[in-house]
Design a protein around this motif. Structure first.
Motif, mmCIF file in Angstrom:
data_model
loop_
_atom_site.group_PDB
_atom_site.id
_atom_site.type_symbol
_atom_site.label_atom_id
_atom_site.label_comp_id
_atom_site.label_asym_id
_atom_site.label_seq_id
_atom_site.Cartn_x
_atom_site.Cartn_y
_atom_site.Cartn_z
ATOM 1 N N UNK A 34 0.822 -1.198 0.000
ATOM 2 C CA UNK A 34 0.000 0.000 0.000
ATOM 3 C C UNK A 34 0.858 1.250 0.000
ATOM 4 N N UNK A 35 0.318 2.308 -0.561
ATOM 5 C CA UNK A 35 0.996 3.598 -0.590
ATOM 6 C C UNK A 35 1.095 4.121 0.842
ATOM 7 N N UNK A 36 2.264 4.548 1.271
ATOM 8 C CA UNK A 36 2.412 5.077 2.625
ATOM 9 C C UNK A 36 1.623 6.371 2.855
ATOM 10 N N UNK A 37 1.314 7.103 1.780
ATOM 11 C CA UNK A 37 0.616 8.374 1.930
ATOM 12 C C UNK A 37 -0.910 8.217 1.899
ATOM 13 N N UNK A 38 -1.439 7.587 0.827
ATOM 14 C CA UNK A 38 -2.892 7.515 0.664
ATOM 15 C C UNK A 38 -3.467 6.131 0.968
ATOM 16 N N UNK A 39 -2.616 5.154 1.217
ATOM 17 C CA UNK A 39 -2.996 3.780 1.569
ATOM 18 C C UNK A 39 -3.764 3.063 0.456
ATOM 19 N N UNK A 40 -3.567 3.473 -0.785
ATOM 20 C CA UNK A 40 -4.120 2.768 -1.941
ATOM 21 C C UNK A 40 -3.100 1.722 -2.384
ATOM 22 N N UNK A 41 -3.556 0.635 -3.043
ATOM 23 C CA UNK A 41 -2.590 -0.374 -3.524
ATOM 24 C C UNK A 41 -1.622 0.226 -4.540
ATOM 25 N N UNK A 42 -0.364 -0.144 -4.414
ATOM 26 C CA UNK A 42 0.654 0.296 -5.363
ATOM 27 C C UNK A 42 0.644 -0.607 -6.584
ATOM 28 N N UNK A 43 1.043 -0.069 -7.708
ATOM 29 C CA UNK A 43 1.084 -0.804 -8.969
ATOM 30 C C UNK A 43 2.525 -1.164 -9.298
ATOM 31 N N UNK A 44 2.761 -2.421 -9.619
ATOM 32 C CA UNK A 44 4.088 -2.870 -10.020
ATOM 33 C C UNK A 44 4.353 -2.374 -11.437
ATOM 34 N N UNK A 45 5.330 -1.525 -11.588
ATOM 35 C CA UNK A 45 5.625 -0.906 -12.879
ATOM 36 C C UNK A 45 6.743 -1.622 -13.632
ATOM 37 N N UNK A 46 7.413 -2.556 -13.003
ATOM 38 C CA UNK A 46 8.551 -3.211 -13.626
ATOM 39 C C UNK A 46 9.842 -2.629 -13.073
#
Length: 146
Positions: A34-46
């Protein structure tokens, strides 16, 4: 040679809401960080993603559109998506061309598989005929001479 085999690279994880990127080792693939700021799931960009500036909203939109269409920023030197589109309005054509390219590769692979199966069938027929000839020759040799 695959450069990822030589060194342990961290994944680039992006939050499109915050327009931020974090690099970290993925410990558990099943749990999305999760994003430390908004707590939304992070996306794996490669592993090769280079984040645009936070105020470059069109570039972030372009990156999000590419990821939503299954294109990741990873190229170990063994292949990869090739040159990426430079502008947001080029993404659709890029994705369509890539889909066509993938379809062409699948068709070529299927054609090669059919050719290989045909060659295997021909080899089996040849082997059976050869075995039949050998048996006939052995039968001829085993007959008593008149």
């Amino acid at each position: 040679m695959c450069r990822y085999a030589q060194h342990l690279y961290k994944q680039h994880l992006a939050c499109f809401a915050c327009r931020k990127v974090w690099r970290q080792e993925r410990v558990d693939e099943a749990i999305a960080p999760l994003c430390p700021d908004c707590h939304q799931p992070l996306t794996d960009m490669g592993k090769d993603f280079k984040a645009p500036r936070r105020d470059a909203t069109k570039q972030w939109a372009k990156a999000e559109a590419l990821v939503k269409n299954g294109i990741r920023f990873s190229s170990c030197g063994c292949g990869g998506p090739g040159p990426m589109p430079q502008r947001l309005n080029e993404v659709e054509a890029f994705v369509e061309a890539r889909a066509l390219s993938v379809a062409e590769q699948a068709a070529e692979s299927e054609r090669r598989e059919r050719q290989r199966a045909k060659e295997e069938r021909l080899a089996e027929v040849w082997d059976r005929r050869e075995q039949q000839r050998v048996r006939q020759y052995q039968k001829k040799l085993s007959r008593p001479a008149d």
